[in-house]
Design a protein around this motif. Structure first.
Motif, PDB file in Angstrom:
ATOM      1  N   ARG A 178       0.834  -1.200   0.000  1.00 19.64           N
ATOM      2  CA  ARG A 178       0.000   0.000   0.000  1.00 19.64           C
ATOM      3  C   ARG A 178       0.873   1.257   0.000  1.00 19.64           C
ATOM      4  O   ARG A 178       0.415   2.340   0.355  1.00 19.64           O
ATOM      5  CB  ARG A 178      -0.910   0.019   1.231  1.00 19.64           C
ATOM      6  CG  ARG A 178      -2.029  -1.028   1.199  1.00 19.64           C
ATOM      7  CD  ARG A 178      -2.912  -0.935   2.426  1.00 19.64           C
ATOM      8  NE  ARG A 178      -4.056  -1.824   2.345  1.00 19.64           N
ATOM      9  CZ  ARG A 178      -5.203  -1.525   1.768  1.00 19.64           C
ATOM     10  NH1 ARG A 178      -5.373  -0.325   1.240  1.00 19.64           N
ATOM     11  NH2 ARG A 178      -6.186  -2.389   1.729  1.00 19.64           N
ATOM     12  N   ASN A 225     -10.863  -1.034 -10.623  1.00 21.26           N
ATOM     13  CA  ASN A 225     -11.409   0.278 -10.277  1.00 21.26           C
ATOM     14  C   ASN A 225     -12.653   0.149  -9.401  1.00 21.26           C
ATOM     15  O   ASN A 225     -13.715  -0.266  -9.868  1.00 21.26           O
ATOM     16  CB  ASN A 225     -11.732   1.057 -11.549  1.00 21.26           C
ATOM     17  CG  ASN A 225     -12.259   2.455 -11.261  1.00 21.26           C
ATOM     18  OD1 ASN A 225     -12.238   2.917 -10.122  1.00 21.26           O
ATOM     19  ND2 ASN A 225     -12.721   3.130 -12.298  1.00 21.26           N
ATOM     20  N   ALA A 239      -5.504   2.648  -2.074  1.00 18.45           N
ATOM     21  CA  ALA A 239      -5.025   1.808  -3.173  1.00 18.45           C
ATOM     22  C   ALA A 239      -4.056   0.762  -2.653  1.00 18.45           C
ATOM     23  O   ALA A 239      -3.304   1.007  -1.709  1.00 18.45           O
ATOM     24  CB  ALA A 239      -4.355   2.666  -4.247  1.00 18.45           C
ATOM     25  N   ARG A 241      -1.441  -2.389  -4.353  1.00 16.05           N
ATOM     26  CA  ARG A 241      -0.928  -3.104  -5.513  1.00 16.05           C
ATOM     27  C   ARG A 241      -0.705  -4.560  -5.114  1.00 16.05           C
ATOM     28  O   ARG A 241      -0.016  -4.845  -4.136  1.00 16.05           O
ATOM     29  CB  ARG A 241       0.369  -2.482  -6.007  1.00 16.05           C
ATOM     30  CG  ARG A 241       0.859  -3.084  -7.347  1.00 16.05           C
ATOM     31  CD  ARG A 241       1.839  -4.217  -7.145  1.00 16.05           C
ATOM     32  NE  ARG A 241       3.028  -3.751  -6.448  1.00 16.05           N
ATOM     33  CZ  ARG A 241       3.802  -4.523  -5.721  1.00 16.05           C
ATOM     34  NH1 ARG A 241       3.495  -5.805  -5.535  1.00 16.05           N
ATOM     35  NH2 ARG A 241       4.859  -4.033  -5.108  1.00 16.05           N
ATOM     36  N   LEU A 250      -3.463  -2.855  -9.632  1.00 14.02           N
ATOM     37  CA  LEU A 250      -3.769  -1.786  -8.682  1.00 14.02           C
ATOM     38  C   LEU A 250      -5.250  -1.876  -8.319  1.00 14.02           C
ATOM     39  O   LEU A 250      -6.113  -1.761  -9.197  1.00 14.02           O
ATOM     40  CB  LEU A 250      -3.472  -0.415  -9.287  1.00 14.02           C
ATOM     41  CG  LEU A 250      -2.000  -0.032  -9.443  1.00 14.02           C
ATOM     42  CD1 LEU A 250      -1.891   1.321 -10.143  1.00 14.02           C
ATOM     43  CD2 LEU A 250      -1.311   0.030  -8.094  1.00 14.02           C
ATOM     44  N   VAL A 252      -7.977   0.069  -6.601  1.00 20.54           N
ATOM     45  CA  VAL A 252      -8.206   1.448  -6.178  1.00 20.54           C
ATOM     46  C   VAL A 252      -9.650   1.573  -5.705  1.00 20.54           C
ATOM     47  O   VAL A 252     -10.589   1.267  -6.446  1.00 20.54           O
ATOM     48  CB  VAL A 252      -7.930   2.443  -7.329  1.00 20.54           C
ATOM     49  CG1 VAL A 252      -7.952   3.874  -6.810  1.00 20.54           C
ATOM     50  CG2 VAL A 252      -6.587   2.146  -7.980  1.00 20.54           C
ATOM     51  N   VAL A 265      -2.315   8.653  -7.414  1.00 20.42           N
ATOM     52  CA  VAL A 265      -2.024   7.554  -6.487  1.00 20.42           C
ATOM     53  C   VAL A 265      -0.713   6.905  -6.916  1.00 20.42           C
ATOM     54  O   VAL A 265      -0.541   6.571  -8.098  1.00 20.42           O
ATOM     55  CB  VAL A 265      -3.157   6.507  -6.502  1.00 20.42           C
ATOM     56  CG1 VAL A 265      -2.790   5.310  -5.630  1.00 20.42           C
ATOM     57  CG2 VAL A 265      -4.462   7.125  -6.036  1.00 20.42           C
ATOM     58  N   ARG A 267       1.996   3.737  -6.143  1.00 18.87           N
ATOM     59  CA  ARG A 267       2.277   2.468  -5.486  1.00 18.87           C
ATOM     60  C   ARG A 267       3.465   1.809  -6.192  1.00 18.87           C
ATOM     61  O   ARG A 267       3.562   1.821  -7.420  1.00 18.87           O
ATOM     62  CB  ARG A 267       1.064   1.528  -5.519  1.00 18.87           C
ATOM     63  CG  ARG A 267      -0.138   2.020  -4.723  1.00 18.87           C
ATOM     64  CD  ARG A 267       0.150   2.099  -3.233  1.00 18.87           C
ATOM     65  NE  ARG A 267      -0.998   2.550  -2.455  1.00 18.87           N
ATOM     66  CZ  ARG A 267      -1.200   3.815  -2.093  1.00 18.87           C
ATOM     67  NH1 ARG A 267      -0.347   4.742  -2.482  1.00 18.87           N
ATOM     68  NH2 ARG A 267      -2.252   4.145  -1.353  1.00 18.87           N
TER      69      ARG A 267
END
Length: 492
Positions: A178, A225, A239, A241, A250, A252, A265, A267
């Motif tokens: 994160r 998303n 978010a 990863r 990712l 999010v 964002v 990551r």
């Protein structure tokens, strides 16, 4: 001739009392001396009473006069204060105008806009390469009229990479994170080995937000998303990863209100060389350059028979150091430390190179740095050592302006949490901070100050926990440090 004291018979009790008095006097003198030195840090020394290990030292740099100290030789974890060693060693080795060069090379011929052979990205170990720099590399190919590559695009990590992780943060980040500070290390990275995604509101309430890469219109990695567009309220985005079978995703989540501007964002990527290849692929597509053989990484050094088709010189070292110190960029610091090593760099050899540099500083004392960033909690140095480093760099007239420029003046620095203490303190110091929370809390701060009469001073304060608790925050630490340094500023 002086009389000999015979410590036998009747004289023994008297002599023992005499020696006891002398010993007591010596201990009292040492205690008074320690107290006098600690008087320079009365507020900071109170932190030790709360169960923390504290090391501190301050001195004037024109005379070397000590203004106070607390256990200055105590070996402690410096956290990101380690980056001062990396900056100093890099400046000492290369000078402020050093640039790292990244090249696209090939031994193939260019025939009617077609490169007949593999294209090799020769990563130069540049800690600050961005998408814009890679765009320039690709434009260099386009300017040669290349429209197709009949071969592969290979990213060569022959200098170093992927570098074996040595901290829990980076090892865990190979599968999930994160954060952006735990990026993996390679000589062929882009954008500090982090994915950057822009989140924008959708066209109506209740619809998913729109996502894009910070360097283009389409995210360069897979995105899940879960961000919803709302009518009003605050932007709240989280978010993570994750990586499975070599594929970064990712995830999010959150909300973004209608009419809001983009929110970025960051990551870290699990495989920064793969991220670089995806960036190159996108940029080549945008430039109208087709690739028939695919994209892959290699550890093989380009042969001498290859020629440079496009090259980019990165930002001068003085600009890289300013960014590294101002934003405490771990990726940049560790890549710079690896660059300092000849041969096949590892985190261990990078740490050894920094230790060798520190050992050459007059009056430094023992040191054991394990990284250039300070992410390694096993790193050890002392308040005396860090202050000696600051003293040494102050007396390097060609390097000192660049070195000190990378530090933050609290009143206008990019990190809001350092804006503590009096206006005099905030306007008169230039500092670097260091923070760790595991396995024990670490709060460290070191830098320079200007006194009321214009004299230069240097100081270091390191506070280490003995266990995960009690926790210490930056407000408590900086209020104590700023109080003590402010008194030194006013008194000299």
């Amino acid at each position: 001739m002086p009389a000999r004291i015979d410590v036998v018979g009747e004289n023994r009790p008297a002599v023992v009392r005499l020696l006891s008095c002398l010993l007591l006097s010596s201990l009292m003198l040492l205690a008074l001396t320690a107290s006098a030195l600690a008087d320079g840090f009365p507020a900071t020394s109170a932190l030790a009473e709360k169960g923390f290990v504290v090391g501190a030292q301050a001195r004037l740099l024109d005379s070397g006069e000590s203004l106070g100290s607390i256990a200055p030789d105590q070996q402690m974890t410096p956290a990101s204060v380690s980056k001062l060693y990396t900056a100093a060693a890099a400046l000492s080795q290369w000078g402020p105008q050093k640039r790292f060069t990244t090249e696209l090379r090939s031994d193939g011929d260019i025939v009617d806009g077609v490169l007949k052979g593999d294209l090799i990205l020769d990563g130069g170990g540049d800690p600050g390469m961005t998408s814009e720099d890679y765009w320039l590399l690709v434009q260099g190919l386009a300017s040669r009229g290349i429209r197709r590559i009949d071969g592969r695009v290979l990213a060569s990590q022959w200098r170093f990479g992927p570098v074996t992780c040595v901290t829990t943060d980076r090892c865990d980040a190979r599968t999930r994170t994160r954060h952006a500070f735990d990026a993996q290390l390679t000589s062929t990275a882009v954008d500090f080995a982090t994915w950057c995604t822009r989140v924008m509101p959708g066209e109506a309430e209740g619809v998913p937000a729109r996502l894009a890469s910070c360097a283009g219109t389409t995210p360069l990695t897979q995105v899940d998303n879960r961000v919803t567009t709302v009518a009003q309220g605050n932007t709240a985005i989280s978010a993570e990863r994750t990586t499975l079978n070599g594929q970064d995703t990712l995830v999010v989540s959150g909300q973004i209100p209608l009419g809001s501007g983009p929110s970025s964002v960051y990551r870290s990527s699990a495989n920064p060389t793969d991220q670089t290849l995806k960036t190159l692929e996108s940029l080549m597509q945008n430039a109208g350059i087709a690739v028939t053989g695919g994209f892959a990484s290699t550890s093989t050094r380009p042969s001498d028979s290859t020629q440079v088709l496009s090259a980019v010189d990165g930002k001068p070292l003085q600009e890289q150091i300013l960014r590294m110190l101002n934003y405490s960029n771990n990726f940049m610091a560790d890549v710079l430390a690896l660059d300092l090593v000849s041969g096949n760099p590892t985190m261990a050899s990078a740490g050894a190179t920094l230790n060798a540099f520190a050992n050459g500083i007059p009056g430094h004392g023992p040191v054991n740095l394990r990284s250039g960033s300070g992410l390694t909690p096993e790193s050890q140095t002392s308040a005396r050592g860090v202050t000696a480093l600051l003293d040494y760099m102050y007396h390097q007239p060609a390097l000192f302006p660049v070195f000190v420029a990378g530090m933050q003046t609290p009143v206008n620095g990019p990190m809001n949490f350092i804006r503590r203490g009096s206006q005099r303190f905030q306007q008169s110091v230039m500092i670097k901070t260091g923070t760790l929370n595991e396995p024990v809390p670490v709060r460290a701060v070191a830098g320079y100050f200007r006194t009321q009469s214009g004299r230069w001073g240097a100081f270091t304060v390191m506070v280490n926990g003995r266990a995960p608790t009690p926790y210490i925050n930056w407000t408590t630490t900086l209020e104590a440090v700023s109080s003590d340094i402010d008194t030194m500023i006013a008194s000299n």
